[in-house]
Design a protein around this motif. Structure first.
Motif, PDB file in Angstrom:
ATOM      1  N   GLU A   1      -7.233   0.274   4.830  1.00 14.97           N
ATOM      2  CA  GLU A   1      -8.203   1.312   4.454  1.00 14.97           C
ATOM      3  C   GLU A   1      -8.523   2.174   5.662  1.00 14.97           C
ATOM      4  O   GLU A   1      -8.614   3.405   5.562  1.00 14.97           O
ATOM      5  CB  GLU A   1      -9.477   0.674   3.895  1.00 14.97           C
ATOM      6  N   TYR A   2      -8.672   1.554   6.830  1.00 14.90           N
ATOM      7  CA  TYR A   2      -8.908   2.303   8.068  1.00 14.90           C
ATOM      8  C   TYR A   2      -7.712   3.216   8.348  1.00 14.90           C
ATOM      9  O   TYR A   2      -7.888   4.397   8.671  1.00 14.90           O
ATOM     10  CB  TYR A   2      -9.130   1.341   9.242  1.00 14.90           C
TER      11      TYR A   2
ATOM     12  N   GLU B   1      -6.756  -5.655   3.901  1.00 11.39           N
ATOM     13  CA  GLU B   1      -7.257  -4.514   3.127  1.00 11.39           C
ATOM     14  C   GLU B   1      -8.101  -3.592   3.997  1.00 11.39           C
ATOM     15  O   GLU B   1      -7.964  -2.365   3.942  1.00 11.39           O
ATOM     16  CB  GLU B   1      -8.047  -5.007   1.917  1.00 11.39           C
ATOM     17  N   GLU B   2      -8.950  -4.169   4.833  1.00 13.32           N
ATOM     18  CA  GLU B   2      -9.798  -3.385   5.733  1.00 13.32           C
ATOM     19  C   GLU B   2      -8.955  -2.574   6.723  1.00 13.32           C
ATOM     20  O   GLU B   2      -9.215  -1.386   6.952  1.00 13.32           O
ATOM     21  CB  GLU B   2     -10.720  -4.339   6.491  1.00 13.32           C
ATOM     22  N   ILE B   3      -7.946  -3.194   7.299  1.00 13.31           N
ATOM     23  CA  ILE B   3      -7.078  -2.510   8.264  1.00 13.31           C
ATOM     24  C   ILE B   3      -6.358  -1.346   7.602  1.00 13.31           C
ATOM     25  O   ILE B   3      -6.294  -0.240   8.150  1.00 13.31           O
ATOM     26  CB  ILE B   3      -6.075  -3.504   8.891  1.00 13.31           C
TER      27      ILE B   3
ATOM     28  N   ARG C   1       0.839  -1.194   0.000  1.00 11.45           N
ATOM     29  CA  ARG C   1       0.000   0.000   0.000  1.00 11.45           C
ATOM     30  C   ARG C   1       0.875   1.246   0.000  1.00 11.45           C
ATOM     31  O   ARG C   1       1.922   1.266   0.641  1.00 11.45           O
ATOM     32  CB  ARG C   1      -0.894   0.072   1.236  1.00 11.45           C
TER      33      ARG C   1
ATOM     34  N   THR D   1      -5.328   1.680  14.162  1.00 10.49           N
ATOM     35  CA  THR D   1      -5.872   0.316  14.087  1.00 10.49           C
ATOM     36  C   THR D   1      -7.357   0.372  14.427  1.00 10.49           C
ATOM     37  O   THR D   1      -7.738   1.051  15.388  1.00 10.49           O
ATOM     38  CB  THR D   1      -5.134  -0.613  15.079  1.00 10.49           C
ATOM     39  N   PRO D   2      -8.209  -0.314  13.674  1.00  7.66           N
ATOM     40  CA  PRO D   2      -9.648  -0.282  13.972  1.00  7.66           C
ATOM     41  C   PRO D   2      -9.918  -0.607  15.449  1.00  7.66           C
ATOM     42  O   PRO D   2      -9.331  -1.533  16.006  1.00  7.66           O
ATOM     43  CB  PRO D   2     -10.228  -1.362  13.053  1.00  7.66           C
TER      44      PRO D   2
ATOM     45  N   LYS E   1      -6.699 -11.815   3.448  1.00  5.16           N
ATOM     46  CA  LYS E   1      -6.458 -10.682   2.554  1.00  5.16           C
ATOM     47  C   LYS E   1      -7.508  -9.578   2.740  1.00  5.16           C
ATOM     48  O   LYS E   1      -7.144  -8.404   2.851  1.00  5.16           O
ATOM     49  CB  LYS E   1      -6.404 -11.134   1.095  1.00  5.16           C
ATOM     50  N   PRO E   2      -8.810  -9.904   2.794  1.00  9.60           N
ATOM     51  CA  PRO E   2      -9.794  -8.837   3.030  1.00  9.60           C
ATOM     52  C   PRO E   2      -9.585  -8.115   4.373  1.00  9.60           C
ATOM     53  O   PRO E   2      -9.814  -6.919   4.472  1.00  9.60           O
ATOM     54  CB  PRO E   2     -11.143  -9.565   3.006  1.00  9.60           C
ATOM     55  N   LYS E   3      -9.133  -8.846   5.396  1.00  7.73           N
ATOM     56  CA  LYS E   3      -8.887  -8.224   6.706  1.00  7.73           C
ATOM     57  C   LYS E   3      -7.722  -7.236   6.611  1.00  7.73           C
ATOM     58  O   LYS E   3      -7.799  -6.126   7.137  1.00  7.73           O
ATOM     59  CB  LYS E   3      -8.609  -9.299   7.758  1.00  7.73           C
TER      60      LYS E   3
ATOM     61  N   LYS F   1      -7.683   6.282   6.033  1.00  7.14           N
ATOM     62  CA  LYS F   1      -8.679   7.280   6.437  1.00  7.14           C
ATOM     63  C   LYS F   1      -8.253   8.001   7.715  1.00  7.14           C
ATOM     64  O   LYS F   1      -8.416   9.213   7.837  1.00  7.14           O
ATOM     65  CB  LYS F   1     -10.045   6.621   6.624  1.00  7.14           C
TER      66      LYS F   1
END
Length: 158
Positions: A140-141, A136-138, A8, A33-34, A132-134, A144
Motif C-alpha cells: 500500500e505504501y 499489505e502495508e508495504i 498486487r 519502502t516505508p 500478511k498484514p505487513k 501511494k
C-alpha cells in the motif's frame, strides 16, 4: 509445508521504458519502502540489473529488529519482467516476480510473491496477524509512493 501467494497490480500513466528504468534499479527500493523499515543497500546495486546479481540489504521490518536480506536476481527480460529470490533472510522461501506491460495510456505492473514463513506451524499461526498484514502495508505504501512519483492512472476516454 504451506506456501503463500501475495499478488498486487498497479497501473501508472508512464511508458514501459520509464517504469522499467525505475523498477529495475535496486537503488529505488529505498524510495518505495516505508521509512520506518530503515532499508539500506549494503552491496550489489552498483550495476544495472542482470541475472545472477546478488544484492545485500539491511531492513528493520518489525519491532526495531535489523535483518540482513540477500536476494539474487534470477531472471531478467528488459522492459517485461524480472525475478528476485531470497538467498538469506527472514523467509523460508521468497520468490518475487515483477511484470510490466504496456496498456492504453500507461503501464500495468504486477507483483507476484510466493513465500513460506519460517518456524513451521508457529509461523503459519503468526502469518495472518503479522506477516500478511505487513506485506499489505508495504505494498500500500509502494502504491501511494508510485502515484506520488508518477501520477494517478486514469483510463483513456474513448
Amino acid at each position: 509445508m504451506k506456501i503463500y501467494t501475495f499478488q498486487r497490480k498497479q497501473k501508472l500513466p508512464i511508458t514501459v521504458e520509464k517504469a522499467w528504468e525505475f523498477l529495475s534499479s535496486p537503488k529505488n527500493l529505498k524510495t518505495i519502502t516505508p521509512t520506518y523499515m530503515s532499508f539500506d543497500i549494503l552491496s550489489g546495486a552498483e550495476k544495472p540489473m542482470f541475472a545472477g546479481q546478488i544484492i545485500q540489504y539491511i531492513v528493520t521490518p518489525i519491532l526495531g529488529i535489523k535483518t540482513k536480506w540477500v536476494t539474487e536476481i534470477t531472471h531478467v527480460k528488459e522492459n517485461e519482467y524480472f525475478v528476485d529470490e531470497q538467498r538469506f533472510g527472514p523467509y523460508a522461501l521468497w520468490h518475487h516476480k515483477h511484470f510490466i506491460k504496456e496498456i492504453e495510456g500507461g503501464v500495468e505492473m504486477e507483483d507476484i510473491i510466493d513465500y513460506k514463513v519460517p518456524m513451521g506451524i508457529l509461523g503459519q499461526m503468526v502469518h495472518p496477524i503479522l506477516v500478511k498484514p505487513k506485506l499489505e502495508e508495504i505494498f500500500e505504501y509502494r502504491q501511494k509512493k508510485l502515484i506520488e512519483l508518477f501520477g494517478q492512472y486514469y483510463p483513456p476516454i474513448k
